[in-house]
Design a protein around this motif. Structure first.
Motif, PDB file in Angstrom:
ATOM      1  N   ASP A 217       0.953  -1.112   0.503  1.00 38.03           N
ATOM      2  CA  ASP A 217       0.023   0.071   0.317  1.00 38.03           C
ATOM      3  C   ASP A 217       0.809   1.400   0.239  1.00 38.03           C
ATOM      4  N   VAL A 218       1.899   1.261  -0.741  1.00 39.80           N
ATOM      5  CA  VAL A 218       2.688   2.194  -1.098  1.00 39.80           C
ATOM      6  C   VAL A 218       2.235   3.885  -1.602  1.00 39.80           C
ATOM      7  N   SER A 219       1.189   4.432  -0.782  1.00 43.06           N
ATOM      8  CA  SER A 219       1.295   5.119  -1.629  1.00 43.06           C
ATOM      9  C   SER A 219       0.529   6.944  -1.290  1.00 43.06           C
ATOM     10  N   PRO A 220       0.642   8.193  -1.731  1.00 41.32           N
ATOM     11  CA  PRO A 220       0.660   9.147  -1.337  1.00 41.32           C
ATOM     12  C   PRO A 220      -0.017   9.451   0.330  1.00 41.32           C
TER      13      PRO A 220
ATOM     14  N   LEU B 278       5.281  -1.613  -2.618  1.00 39.18           N
ATOM     15  CA  LEU B 278       4.732  -2.303  -3.791  1.00 39.18           C
ATOM     16  C   LEU B 278       3.555  -1.048  -3.870  1.00 39.18           C
ATOM     17  N   VAL B 279       3.902  -0.078  -5.122  1.00 38.79           N
ATOM     18  CA  VAL B 279       2.991   0.821  -5.228  1.00 38.79           C
ATOM     19  C   VAL B 279       1.983   1.336  -5.695  1.00 38.79           C
TER      20      VAL B 279
ATOM     21  N   TYR C 207      16.039   0.934  -2.477  1.00 39.30           N
ATOM     22  CA  TYR C 207      14.974   0.472  -2.720  1.00 39.30           C
ATOM     23  C   TYR C 207      14.683  -0.170  -3.677  1.00 39.30           C
ATOM     24  N   LYS C 208      13.129  -1.469  -3.987  1.00 38.37           N
ATOM     25  CA  LYS C 208      12.585  -1.457  -5.494  1.00 38.37           C
ATOM     26  C   LYS C 208      11.367  -1.197  -5.398  1.00 38.37           C
ATOM     27  N   VAL C 209      10.929  -0.996  -6.466  1.00 38.95           N
ATOM     28  CA  VAL C 209       9.403  -0.721  -6.451  1.00 38.95           C
ATOM     29  C   VAL C 209       9.058  -1.930  -7.257  1.00 38.95           C
ATOM     30  N   GLY C 210       7.361  -2.048  -6.872  1.00 38.59           N
ATOM     31  CA  GLY C 210       6.931  -2.908  -7.801  1.00 38.59           C
ATOM     32  C   GLY C 210       5.075  -2.457  -7.901  1.00 38.59           C
TER      33      GLY C 210
ATOM     34  N   GLU D 236      10.363  -2.191 -11.161  1.00 37.83           N
ATOM     35  CA  GLU D 236      10.491  -4.044 -11.170  1.00 37.83           C
ATOM     36  C   GLU D 236       8.967  -4.493 -11.603  1.00 37.83           C
ATOM     37  N   ARG D 237       9.791  -5.729 -12.601  1.00 37.40           N
ATOM     38  CA  ARG D 237       8.456  -6.050 -13.128  1.00 37.40           C
ATOM     39  C   ARG D 237       8.194  -7.146 -12.199  1.00 37.40           C
ATOM     40  N   ILE D 238       7.222  -6.692 -10.932  1.00 38.42           N
ATOM     41  CA  ILE D 238       7.253  -7.622 -10.358  1.00 38.42           C
ATOM     42  C   ILE D 238       5.379  -7.020  -9.783  1.00 38.42           C
TER      43      ILE D 238
END
Length: 218
Positions: A19-22, A47-48, A76-79, A116-118
């Protein structure tokens, strides 16, 4: 690979921040401060949600964009965590999945956020056709008990979340449970946290003590 190499004999360790969101920017900053303190940023996936509840498009929030880009610089990686996270949005047909995936990617690209393609479907719910859409588009998909790769191969994982609005006393009990489960895992151990939920009660105490335990290779 995003998996952190730990001392021999320990499982591979991944942290998922859901739940990575503003909506949760301040909570995310507090969580990542602890993760960075113990140098687990290279094994953490953000996890955006590209347009949380259809009301918080990340392309319209420069402060959030700057936060994510700074975290990416740290390792950090973004999925991708769905598109709007409304209900079981990827428990749908293939055409709907294609549209939602396209919209999600458009938001990330418009925000100049590298991803990333996650993919992790909201609430872990996904039907067969959308799963195939993701795999055909070279996404690695995290589910509750397994990770599925574009090749179609899936591996079993142990995924746990101990900090869902956990009080201080219960956090101490769950810390001992987590240590036991981690040390008895062969393969991949995934620690999930949700912003706001982990920031409540004893959640941050748990997070710091558990990461310290894993870092020390006990």
């Amino acid at each position: 690979m995003i998996l952190l190499l730990l001392p021999q004999g320990n499982p591979q360790f991944i942290i998922l921040i859901h739940d990575v969101s503003p909506v949760y920017s301040n909570y995310i900053q507090n969580i990542t401060e602890i993760i960075s303190t113990y140098n687990f940023q290279n094994s953490t996936i953000l996890l955006v949600i590209p347009n949380h509840a259809n009301e918080h498009p990340i392309s319209g929030d420069p402060k959030f964009q700057a936060l994510i880009r700074e975290l990416e610089k740290e390792g950090y990686k973004v999925g991708i965590h769905g598109y709007n996270h409304i209900g079981e949005e990827f428990n749908c047909d293939s055409e709907t999945a294609k549209i939602k995936l396209s919209l999600a990617i458009e938001e990330l690209n418009a925000s100049n956020i590298t991803f990333e393609r996650i993919f992790l479907p909201p609430r872990y719910k996904i039907s067969k056709d959308p799963l195939n859409v993701l795999l055909e588009n070279n996404f690695t998909v995290f589910l509750k008990d397994r990770i599925c790769y574009p090749s179609g191969t899936c591996i079993r994982i142990k995924e746990r979340e101990y900090t869902w609005y956990t009080g201080k006393i219960r956090a101490k009990i769950l810390l001992q449970v987590a240590k036991f489960e981690y040390t008895h895992t062969k393969g991949v151990f995934v620690l999930s946290v949700h912003p706001k939920a982990v920031n409540y009660g004893g959640g941050m105490y748990f997070l710091e003590e558990f990461l310290k335990y894993v870092r020390e290779g006990k």
